[in-house]
Design a protein around this motif. Sequence first.
Motif, PDB file in Angstrom:
ATOM      1  N   THR A  11      32.884  62.336  11.144  1.00 19.48           N
ATOM      2  CA  THR A  11      31.968  61.220  10.943  1.00 19.48           C
ATOM      3  C   THR A  11      31.814  61.009   9.448  1.00 19.48           C
ATOM      4  O   THR A  11      31.532  61.942   8.709  1.00 19.48           O
ATOM      5  N   SER A  12      32.020  59.776   9.000  1.00 21.63           N
ATOM      6  CA  SER A  12      31.979  59.445   7.588  1.00 21.63           C
ATOM      7  C   SER A  12      30.890  58.407   7.341  1.00 21.63           C
ATOM      8  O   SER A  12      30.704  57.494   8.138  1.00 21.63           O
ATOM      9  N   THR A  13      30.172  58.556   6.224  1.00 20.90           N
ATOM     10  CA  THR A  13      29.180  57.557   5.839  1.00 20.90           C
ATOM     11  C   THR A  13      29.581  56.940   4.509  1.00 20.90           C
ATOM     12  O   THR A  13      30.289  57.548   3.713  1.00 20.90           O
ATOM     13  N   GLN A  16      28.794  50.878   3.091  1.00 25.08           N
ATOM     14  CA  GLN A  16      29.026  49.868   4.118  1.00 25.08           C
ATOM     15  C   GLN A  16      28.623  50.356   5.507  1.00 25.08           C
ATOM     16  O   GLN A  16      28.277  49.551   6.372  1.00 25.08           O
ATOM     17  N   THR A  17      28.669  51.649   5.746  1.00 28.93           N
ATOM     18  CA  THR A  17      28.301  52.219   7.052  1.00 28.93           C
ATOM     19  C   THR A  17      27.383  53.421   6.858  1.00 28.93           C
ATOM     20  O   THR A  17      27.763  54.568   7.111  1.00 28.93           O
ATOM     21  N   GLN A  19      24.983  54.456   8.580  1.00 24.53           N
ATOM     22  CA  GLN A  19      24.679  55.127   9.845  1.00 24.53           C
ATOM     23  C   GLN A  19      25.815  56.060  10.278  1.00 24.53           C
ATOM     24  O   GLN A  19      25.669  56.841  11.192  1.00 24.53           O
ATOM     25  N   GLY A  20      26.954  55.946   9.613  1.00 24.57           N
ATOM     26  CA  GLY A  20      28.105  56.785   9.935  1.00 24.57           C
ATOM     27  C   GLY A  20      29.062  56.090  10.873  1.00 24.57           C
ATOM     28  O   GLY A  20      28.680  55.214  11.650  1.00 24.57           O
ATOM     29  N   THR A  21      30.311  56.446  10.776  1.00 18.29           N
ATOM     30  CA  THR A  21      31.350  55.907  11.646  1.00 18.29           C
ATOM     31  C   THR A  21      32.413  56.973  11.854  1.00 18.29           C
ATOM     32  O   THR A  21      32.622  57.826  10.991  1.00 18.29           O
ATOM     33  N   ALA A  22      33.053  56.926  13.010  1.00 21.49           N
ATOM     34  CA  ALA A  22      34.119  57.891  13.294  1.00 21.49           C
ATOM     35  C   ALA A  22      35.366  57.524  12.493  1.00 21.49           C
ATOM     36  O   ALA A  22      35.728  56.353  12.385  1.00 21.49           O
ATOM     37  N   THR A  23      35.985  58.509  11.900  1.00 19.39           N
ATOM     38  CA  THR A  23      37.202  58.301  11.144  1.00 19.39           C
ATOM     39  C   THR A  23      38.120  59.494  11.379  1.00 19.39           C
ATOM     40  O   THR A  23      37.721  60.468  12.014  1.00 19.39           O
TER      41      THR A  23
END
Length: 52
Positions: A11-13, A16-17, A19-23
């Motif tokens: 999970t990366s923050t 731009q994101t 809240q975090g996003t899967a990467t």
Amino acid sequence: MAPFTGDTPVTSTSAQTPQGTATTVTYALTIDKNNDWKITDVGGLEGALPGN
């Protein structure tokens, strides 16, 4: 010694994101079977993406 390439989901923050996003993190390992299967090198993105 043979290189191994793997992908690890994380999970990366960022700004731009926040809240975090899967990467996916891409890496390459070199393991020496003649040296008790020790990892002898860990690489980053060099050559992992097309065009690099």
